[in-house]
Design a protein around this motif. Sequence first.
Motif, PDB file in Angstrom:
ATOM      1  N   GLY A  40       0.821  -1.205   0.000  1.00 45.74           N
ATOM      2  CA  GLY A  40       0.000   0.000   0.000  1.00 45.74           C
ATOM      3  C   GLY A  40       0.855   1.255   0.000  1.00 45.74           C
ATOM      4  O   GLY A  40       0.799   2.076  -0.911  1.00 45.74           O
ATOM      5  N   TRP A  41       1.684   1.395   1.045  1.00 44.96           N
ATOM      6  CA  TRP A  41       2.617   2.520   1.163  1.00 44.96           C
ATOM      7  C   TRP A  41       4.025   1.959   1.274  1.00 44.96           C
ATOM      8  O   TRP A  41       4.305   1.127   2.137  1.00 44.96           O
ATOM      9  CB  TRP A  41       2.313   3.360   2.405  1.00 44.96           C
ATOM     10  N   TYR A  42       4.898   2.401   0.406  1.00 42.66           N
ATOM     11  CA  TYR A  42       6.289   1.946   0.411  1.00 42.66           C
ATOM     12  C   TYR A  42       7.155   3.162   0.703  1.00 42.66           C
ATOM     13  O   TYR A  42       7.241   4.090  -0.097  1.00 42.66           O
ATOM     14  CB  TYR A  42       6.649   1.352  -0.948  1.00 42.66           C
ATOM     15  N   PHE A  43       7.777   3.159   1.875  1.00 45.32           N
ATOM     16  CA  PHE A  43       8.647   4.256   2.279  1.00 45.32           C
ATOM     17  C   PHE A  43      10.098   3.801   2.161  1.00 45.32           C
ATOM     18  O   PHE A  43      10.550   2.965   2.938  1.00 45.32           O
ATOM     19  CB  PHE A  43       8.351   4.678   3.717  1.00 45.32           C
ATOM     20  N   GLN A  44      10.801   4.316   1.177  1.00 44.81           N
ATOM     21  CA  GLN A  44      12.234   4.050   1.042  1.00 44.81           C
ATOM     22  C   GLN A  44      12.952   5.351   1.377  1.00 44.81           C
ATOM     23  O   GLN A  44      13.033   6.267   0.557  1.00 44.81           O
ATOM     24  CB  GLN A  44      12.598   3.574  -0.360  1.00 44.81           C
ATOM     25  N   LEU A  45      13.447   5.430   2.593  1.00 41.48           N
ATOM     26  CA  LEU A  45      13.912   6.699   3.142  1.00 41.48           C
ATOM     27  C   LEU A  45      15.435   6.768   3.131  1.00 41.48           C
ATOM     28  O   LEU A  45      16.102   6.101   3.929  1.00 41.48           O
ATOM     29  CB  LEU A  45      13.392   6.855   4.574  1.00 41.48           C
ATOM     30  N   PRO A  46      16.005   7.579   2.257  1.00 41.00           N
ATOM     31  CA  PRO A  46      17.463   7.693   2.190  1.00 41.00           C
ATOM     32  C   PRO A  46      17.999   8.636   3.261  1.00 41.00           C
ATOM     33  O   PRO A  46      17.246   9.394   3.886  1.00 41.00           O
ATOM     34  CB  PRO A  46      17.688   8.280   0.791  1.00 41.00           C
ATOM     35  N   GLY A  47      19.304   8.582   3.462  1.00 40.60           N
ATOM     36  CA  GLY A  47      19.925   9.518   4.393  1.00 40.60           C
ATOM     37  C   GLY A  47      19.869  10.940   3.875  1.00 40.60           C
ATOM     38  O   GLY A  47      19.685  11.894   4.636  1.00 40.60           O
ATOM     39  N   THR A  48      20.031  11.101   2.571  1.00 43.30           N
ATOM     40  CA  THR A  48      19.925  12.396   1.902  1.00 43.30           C
ATOM     41  C   THR A  48      19.093  12.201   0.640  1.00 43.30           C
ATOM     42  O   THR A  48      18.881  11.062   0.207  1.00 43.30           O
ATOM     43  CB  THR A  48      21.313  12.951   1.533  1.00 43.30           C
ATOM     44  N   PRO A  49      18.589  13.269   0.021  1.00 42.10           N
ATOM     45  CA  PRO A  49      17.743  13.105  -1.169  1.00 42.10           C
ATOM     46  C   PRO A  49      18.393  12.237  -2.239  1.00 42.10           C
ATOM     47  O   PRO A  49      19.593  12.331  -2.499  1.00 42.10           O
ATOM     48  CB  PRO A  49      17.538  14.547  -1.648  1.00 42.10           C
ATOM     49  N   ILE A  50      17.586  11.376  -2.860  1.00 41.61           N
ATOM     50  CA  ILE A  50      18.096  10.439  -3.855  1.00 41.61           C
ATOM     51  C   ILE A  50      18.564  11.156  -5.114  1.00 41.61           C
ATOM     52  O   ILE A  50      19.587  10.826  -5.699  1.00 41.61           O
ATOM     53  CB  ILE A  50      17.007   9.399  -4.200  1.00 41.61           C
ATOM     54  N   SER A  51      17.827  12.157  -5.553  1.00 39.97           N
ATOM     55  CA  SER A  51      18.136  12.842  -6.805  1.00 39.97           C
ATOM     56  C   SER A  51      19.413  13.668  -6.682  1.00 39.97           C
ATOM     57  O   SER A  51      19.596  14.428  -5.726  1.00 39.97           O
ATOM     58  CB  SER A  51      16.972  13.753  -7.202  1.00 39.97           C
ATOM     59  N   HIS A  52      20.313  13.522  -7.659  1.00 45.55           N
ATOM     60  CA  HIS A  52      21.577  14.262  -7.619  1.00 45.55           C
ATOM     61  C   HIS A  52      21.372  15.762  -7.782  1.00 45.55           C
ATOM     62  O   HIS A  52      22.200  16.558  -7.340  1.00 45.55           O
ATOM     63  CB  HIS A  52      22.518  13.750  -8.713  1.00 45.55           C
ATOM     64  N   LEU A  88      14.677   0.713   4.204  1.00 47.20           N
ATOM     65  CA  LEU A  88      15.000  -0.292   5.199  1.00 47.20           C
ATOM     66  C   LEU A  88      14.810   0.245   6.621  1.00 47.20           C
ATOM     67  O   LEU A  88      14.667  -0.521   7.560  1.00 47.20           O
ATOM     68  CB  LEU A  88      16.468  -0.717   5.053  1.00 47.20           C
ATOM     69  N   LYS A  89      14.835   1.576   6.800  1.00 52.07           N
ATOM     70  CA  LYS A  89      14.882   2.091   8.162  1.00 52.07           C
ATOM     71  C   LYS A  89      14.216   3.458   8.253  1.00 52.07           C
ATOM     72  O   LYS A  89      14.093   4.193   7.267  1.00 52.07           O
ATOM     73  CB  LYS A  89      16.338   2.187   8.634  1.00 52.07           C
ATOM     74  N   TRP A  90      13.788   3.773   9.491  1.00 53.72           N
ATOM     75  CA  TRP A  90      13.222   5.087   9.794  1.00 53.72           C
ATOM     76  C   TRP A  90      13.539   5.397  11.247  1.00 53.72           C
ATOM     77  O   TRP A  90      13.059   4.722  12.149  1.00 53.72           O
ATOM     78  CB  TRP A  90      11.717   5.083   9.549  1.00 53.72           C
ATOM     79  N   PHE A  91      14.389   6.395  11.469  1.00 58.69           N
ATOM     80  CA  PHE A  91      14.800   6.802  12.807  1.00 58.69           C
ATOM     81  C   PHE A  91      14.448   8.270  13.013  1.00 58.69           C
ATOM     82  O   PHE A  91      15.318   9.144  12.886  1.00 58.69           O
ATOM     83  CB  PHE A  91      16.310   6.609  13.006  1.00 58.69           C
ATOM     84  N   PRO A  92      13.193   8.612  13.280  1.00 61.30           N
ATOM     85  CA  PRO A  92      12.820  10.025  13.421  1.00 61.30           C
ATOM     86  C   PRO A  92      13.544  10.689  14.589  1.00 61.30           C
ATOM     87  O   PRO A  92      13.537  10.181  15.710  1.00 61.30           O
ATOM     88  CB  PRO A  92      11.305   9.970  13.646  1.00 61.30           C
ATOM     89  N   ARG A  93      14.165  11.831  14.288  1.00 61.23           N
ATOM     90  CA  ARG A  93      14.945  12.558  15.283  1.00 61.23           C
ATOM     91  C   ARG A  93      14.503  14.019  15.329  1.00 61.23           C
ATOM     92  O   ARG A  93      13.984  14.555  14.348  1.00 61.23           O
ATOM     93  CB  ARG A  93      16.439  12.479  14.936  1.00 61.23           C
ATOM     94  N   LYS A  94      14.743  14.657  16.458  1.00 62.78           N
ATOM     95  CA  LYS A  94      14.384  16.073  16.588  1.00 62.78           C
ATOM     96  C   LYS A  94      15.171  16.924  15.605  1.00 62.78           C
ATOM     97  O   LYS A  94      14.666  17.926  15.090  1.00 62.78           O
ATOM     98  CB  LYS A  94      14.615  16.534  18.029  1.00 62.78           C
ATOM     99  N   GLU A  95      16.410  16.541  15.362  1.00 62.80           N
ATOM    100  CA  GLU A  95      17.215  17.168  14.309  1.00 62.80           C
ATOM    101  C   GLU A  95      17.491  16.077  13.272  1.00 62.80           C
ATOM    102  O   GLU A  95      18.395  15.266  13.448  1.00 62.80           O
ATOM    103  CB  GLU A  95      18.520  17.715  14.876  1.00 62.80           C
ATOM    104  N   PRO A  96      16.723  16.031  12.194  1.00 60.63           N
ATOM    105  CA  PRO A  96      16.780  14.892  11.267  1.00 60.63           C
ATOM    106  C   PRO A  96      18.162  14.576  10.718  1.00 60.63           C
ATOM    107  O   PRO A  96      18.462  13.407  10.452  1.00 60.63           O
ATOM    108  CB  PRO A  96      15.823  15.315  10.145  1.00 60.63           C
TER     109      PRO A  96
END
Length: 210
Positions: A40-52, A88-96
């Motif tokens: 349904g929802w696929y979240f692929q969350l990179p460390g920084t934006p994927i697009s160059h 693979l991961k999601w670690f929400p932080r106050k300072e992302p």
Amino acid sequence: VGAIPLLSGMLESDQEPAGFWTAAMNNVWRDNVAVTGSDGWYFQLPGTPISHNMDIYKNTICPVGDRIGEWSRNRCHHLPGSCIRVYLKWFPRKEPCNAESDENPQILFNTTCWEVGKACYNAMKMGSVHNHHMTSVEAKSQDIFIVKFKKAAGVPHGGKWETDYLNIPHIKDSVFCAVLPQNLHKKSSRQSQSVLLPQNEQFLTADSMW
């Protein structure tokens, strides 16, 4: 999955269609229904934006550590995969963008899953993320599947990480039903577990029913 799609410029998640796909968690998801695709929802969350062409933001936008804008009253019906898949991961932080920053607890409200092929919520590595008022009916695998918690400033436990749940239940006011009573005569549950959470780690469940 493997070298061929990655060398061709594809992401691993490009191999499976999803109802909703995003590489940025900080969006508003309200009153949506996913009935097609693998997940349904696929979240692929990179460390920084994927697009160059977004490299200018690489030190200020960090999706893997970002909060969710809003998650409320979203539903999945009869999908072959999971309703919510965090890969693979999601670690929400106050300072992302600061890996040493404190956790920023996130709550997903009112997710409904009806006969999905895998889990209602599926995460490989997760920080302080909580599912409240979830309803999962006749899921084919687990209702909730989480491989590993990570605490922002945690200590290792058996090669894993504990999570600081800050007295916020990971699962609260939720209902999980393997087989509806009216369907008992024609099928049985294939679930091995309803909720699969990591061992040797801290989590809290409250006011829910199975």
